[in-house]
Enzyme design. Structure first.
Site, PDB file in Angstrom:
ATOM      1  N   TYR A  20       0.853  -1.199   0.000  1.00 19.99           N
ATOM      2  CA  TYR A  20       0.000   0.000   0.000  1.00 19.99           C
ATOM      3  C   TYR A  20       0.879   1.235   0.000  1.00 19.99           C
ATOM      4  O   TYR A  20       1.839   1.303   0.764  1.00 19.99           O
ATOM      5  CB  TYR A  20      -0.924   0.028   1.230  1.00 19.99           C
ATOM      6  CG  TYR A  20      -2.367  -0.008   0.808  1.00 19.99           C
ATOM      7  CD1 TYR A  20      -2.944   1.097   0.176  1.00 19.99           C
ATOM      8  CD2 TYR A  20      -3.141  -1.146   0.973  1.00 19.99           C
ATOM      9  CE1 TYR A  20      -4.245   1.061  -0.267  1.00 19.99           C
ATOM     10  CE2 TYR A  20      -4.454  -1.182   0.538  1.00 19.99           C
ATOM     11  CZ  TYR A  20      -5.001  -0.072  -0.087  1.00 19.99           C
ATOM     12  OH  TYR A  20      -6.281  -0.113  -0.535  1.00 19.99           O
ATOM     13  N   GLU A  73      -0.416   4.891  -0.607  1.00 15.73           N
ATOM     14  CA  GLU A  73      -1.152   6.135  -0.873  1.00 15.73           C
ATOM     15  C   GLU A  73      -0.229   7.332  -0.753  1.00 15.73           C
ATOM     16  O   GLU A  73       0.618   7.390   0.143  1.00 15.73           O
ATOM     17  CB  GLU A  73      -2.324   6.275   0.111  1.00 15.73           C
ATOM     18  CG  GLU A  73      -3.490   5.381  -0.264  1.00 15.73           C
ATOM     19  CD  GLU A  73      -4.651   5.477   0.717  1.00 15.73           C
ATOM     20  OE1 GLU A  73      -4.592   6.295   1.647  1.00 15.73           O
ATOM     21  OE2 GLU A  73      -5.610   4.709   0.534  1.00 15.73           O
ATOM     22  N   ASP A 100      -6.477  12.899 -25.611  1.00 11.01           N
ATOM     23  CA  ASP A 100      -6.563  11.523 -25.117  1.00 11.01           C
ATOM     24  C   ASP A 100      -5.924  10.633 -26.182  1.00 11.01           C
ATOM     25  O   ASP A 100      -6.512  10.365 -27.222  1.00 11.01           O
ATOM     26  CB  ASP A 100      -8.030  11.165 -24.885  1.00 11.01           C
ATOM     27  CG  ASP A 100      -8.208   9.737 -24.376  1.00 11.01           C
ATOM     28  OD1 ASP A 100      -7.236   8.964 -24.408  1.00 11.01           O
ATOM     29  OD2 ASP A 100      -9.343   9.407 -23.965  1.00 11.01           O
ATOM     30  N   THR A 128      -3.861   5.407 -22.031  1.00 12.42           N
ATOM     31  CA  THR A 128      -3.762   4.078 -21.442  1.00 12.42           C
ATOM     32  C   THR A 128      -2.342   3.602 -21.705  1.00 12.42           C
ATOM     33  O   THR A 128      -1.623   4.156 -22.556  1.00 12.42           O
ATOM     34  CB  THR A 128      -4.742   3.081 -22.095  1.00 12.42           C
ATOM     35  OG1 THR A 128      -4.507   3.074 -23.500  1.00 12.42           O
ATOM     36  CG2 THR A 128      -6.192   3.472 -21.829  1.00 12.42           C
ATOM     37  N   LYS A 133      -2.437  -0.317 -24.831  1.00 11.24           N
ATOM     38  CA  LYS A 133      -2.847  -0.451 -26.236  1.00 11.24           C
ATOM     39  C   LYS A 133      -1.580  -0.460 -27.106  1.00 11.24           C
ATOM     40  O   LYS A 133      -0.739  -1.325 -26.892  1.00 11.24           O
ATOM     41  CB  LYS A 133      -3.863   0.632 -26.569  1.00 11.24           C
ATOM     42  CG  LYS A 133      -5.148   0.476 -25.728  1.00 11.24           C
ATOM     43  CD  LYS A 133      -6.219   1.507 -26.023  1.00 11.24           C
ATOM     44  CE  LYS A 133      -7.402   1.321 -25.089  1.00 11.24           C
ATOM     45  NZ  LYS A 133      -8.435   2.371 -25.263  1.00 11.24           N
ATOM     46  N   ARG A 186      -2.108  -3.237 -18.270  1.00 14.76           N
ATOM     47  CA  ARG A 186      -3.378  -2.515 -18.271  1.00 14.76           C
ATOM     48  C   ARG A 186      -3.271  -1.388 -17.262  1.00 14.76           C
ATOM     49  O   ARG A 186      -2.966  -1.623 -16.089  1.00 14.76           O
ATOM     50  CB  ARG A 186      -4.545  -3.417 -17.880  1.00 14.76           C
ATOM     51  CG  ARG A 186      -4.720  -4.622 -18.757  1.00 14.76           C
ATOM     52  CD  ARG A 186      -6.115  -5.169 -18.674  1.00 14.76           C
ATOM     53  NE  ARG A 186      -6.997  -4.363 -19.496  1.00 14.76           N
ATOM     54  CZ  ARG A 186      -7.064  -4.435 -20.817  1.00 14.76           C
ATOM     55  NH1 ARG A 186      -6.300  -5.262 -21.486  1.00 14.76           N
ATOM     56  NH2 ARG A 186      -7.884  -3.656 -21.483  1.00 14.76           N
TER      57      ARG A 186
HETATM   58  C1  PLP Z   1      -9.412   2.782 -24.419  1.00 14.37           C
HETATM   59  C2  PLP Z   1      -9.693   4.227 -24.273  1.00 14.37           C
HETATM   60  C3  PLP Z   1      -9.948   4.811 -23.015  1.00 14.37           C
HETATM   61  C4  PLP Z   1     -10.282   4.017 -21.792  1.00 14.37           C
HETATM   62  O1  PLP Z   1      -9.460   3.120 -21.341  1.00 14.37           O
HETATM   63  P1  PLP Z   1      -9.920   1.991 -20.286  1.00 14.37           P
HETATM   64  O2  PLP Z   1      -8.606   1.584 -19.763  1.00 14.37           O
HETATM   65  O3  PLP Z   1     -10.640   0.975 -21.086  1.00 14.37           O
HETATM   66  O4  PLP Z   1     -10.798   2.646 -19.272  1.00 14.37           O
HETATM   67  C5  PLP Z   1     -10.062   6.180 -22.934  1.00 14.37           C
HETATM   68  N1  PLP Z   1      -9.965   6.946 -24.022  1.00 14.37           N
HETATM   69  C6  PLP Z   1      -9.768   6.423 -25.246  1.00 14.37           C
HETATM   70  C7  PLP Z   1      -9.674   7.351 -26.411  1.00 14.37           C
HETATM   71  C8  PLP Z   1      -9.639   5.051 -25.414  1.00 14.37           C
HETATM   72  O5  PLP Z   1      -9.487   4.545 -26.645  1.00 14.37           O
END
Ligand code: PLP
Length: 420
Positions: A51, A53, A197, A223, A226, A232
């Site tokens: 932990y 925080e 994003d 993220t 990807k 993740r």
């Molecule tokens: C995949 C994605 C997210 C969210 O990611 P999670 O980890 O699935 O919550 C946010 N924004 C965009 C543009 C994405 O493609």
């Protein structure tokens, strides 16, 4: 996994089955990838027990000596990778990371402007079912009907009329380059905060194949699982002036203790992404997507906007006489995993839309190149032309399996790194 095998046969079996599915199948879901064995080892480490925080050197619990090392390494590597002034690596996943951005920079009821979900945006960019659409006043922009691309003059027109407090640029299903500077100019004209994003394309940016918005935008979320090919999770990058607000919004705003085992794995993935091999991977991801789109177009598939500049493409199946759902099912029967997807101006519904979305990150990590894309397009074409013929689909499945086994996926037993 000898302990698991002895202790919990059901979960052990499920993991074995999933491993087999991943090895024998063709993964074309644009948001998926294979993390390296090193990334998975860090995720499976003793940091899962801790932990912590707070932030490095400012924690609410003891025993942080090695956690701090890990988090500082992750931050330093991310800064180097994206030329970021400030980084927060604690975000659990993309959606909560985006929630933290809203919480940090807006008041409920403030106006935000983002790409509509139906045109390639993400739920968290203002969809009515997401916190973003429930708590904030949303105006959406869309792609143009003829070009199926974002028209920056239209974005400007809407922004000047609506005066959003935050302008969001990013997508989950858009295959064209983003004009980051164009968004920034528009935002400056109306006094909006800029939020990019890059969840889908972070790996292509880290690999220096797409323009990096981090030096241009106020705040950038991504993220890490990807195209970036890490565990993740997610992270936020921002200008120094927003650093404190962003950190406070992540913890204690929306999260409690960070997932230190994931932070360790993020650090490992960022180090991998700093290597020259990663740029070669990113380049190949795009080359593969362009080759796949061209081969599909040769087989009379209609590619939305006519092609791709990144790792993904949307296919309109209307002229092929089947729906996205039917295509997804037929391809799955052949061991080819894709997702059904709305296309711009779709007249069908989200659960049975007109299109599918394909992406090349996972197959590129396995080492596939342009000549393999031609084969894949051929299988997709044959599967969809024979989507009601069980025997034909079973035949394709056998060919796909035999082919995929020649391109091993990274597992601790079978470690391939950086797509080699
Ligand atoms: C995949 C994605 C997210 C969210 O990611 P999670 O980890 O699935 O919550 C946010 N924004 C965009 C543009 C994405 O493609």
């Amino acid at each position: 996994m000898s302990y698991l095998k002895k202790q919990d046969q059901e979960i052990f079996d499920a993991i074995q089955n999933e491993t087999k599915r991943q090895q024998e199948g063709m993964e074309l879901i644009a948001s998926e990838n294979y993390a390296s064995a090193a990334v998975m080892e860090a995720m499976g480490s003793v940091f899962t027990n801790k932990y912590s925080e707070g932030y490095p050197r400012k924690r609410y619990y003891g025993g942080q000596e090695f956690v701090d090392t890990v988090e500082e390494l992750a931050i330093d590597r991310a800064k180097q990778l994206f030329a970021a002034e400030h980084v927060n690596v604690q975000c659990y996943s993309g959606s909560p990371a985006n929630l933290a951005v809203y919480l940090a920079l807006l008041q409920p009821g403030d106006k935000v402007m983002g790409l509509s979900l139906a045109h390639g945006g993400h739920l968290t960019h203002g969809h009515p079912l997401s916190f973003s659409g429930k708590l904030y006043n949303v105006v959406a922009y869309e792609v143009e009907k003829d070009t199926e691309r974002i028209d920056m003059d239209k974005v400007r027109e809407i922004a000047l009329r609506e005066k959003p407090k935050m302008l969001i640029a990013g997508f989950s299903a858009y295959s064209r380059d983003m004009d980051w500077r164009g968004f920034k100019e528009i935002a400056d004209e109306v006094g909006a905060i800029t939020f990019a994003d890059i969840a889908h394309i972070a790996g292509l940016i880290a690999g220096k194949q797409l323009e990096n918005p981090v030096p241009i935008f106020d705040v950038v979320s991504t993220t890490t699982h990807k195209t970036l090919r890490g565990p993740r999770g997610a992270m936020l990058m921002c200008k120094q002036e927003f650093a404190q607000a962003i950190d406070k919004a992540v913890f204690p705003g929306v999260q409690g203790g960070p997932h230190d085992h994931i932070t360790a794995a993020k650090a490992v993935a960022f180090r991998e992404a700093l290597q020259p091999e990663f740029a070669a991977y990113a380049k190949q991801v795009i080359a593969n997507a362009q080759a796949l789109a061209a081969s599909l177009a040769k087989n009379a598939f209609r590619i939305i906007s006519g092609g791709t500049d990144n790792h993904l493409m949307l296919i309109d199946l209307t002229s092929k006489g089947l729906t996205g759902k039917e295509a997804e099912t037929a391809l799955e029967t052949c061991g080819i995993t894709v997702n059904k997807n709305m296309i711009p101006f779709d007249e069908r519904k989200p659960l049975d839309p007109s299109g599918i979305r394909l992406g090349t990150p996972a197959i590129t990590t396995r080492g596939m190149k342009e000549k393999e894309m031609e084969l894949i397009a051929g299988w997709i074409n044959r599967a969809l032309e024979n989507h009601t013929h069980e025997a034909a689909l079973a035949h394709i499945r056998a060919e796909v399996k035999e082919f995929c086994l020649r391109f091993p996926i990274p597992t601790p037993k079978n470690n391939i790194e950086n797509g080699e």
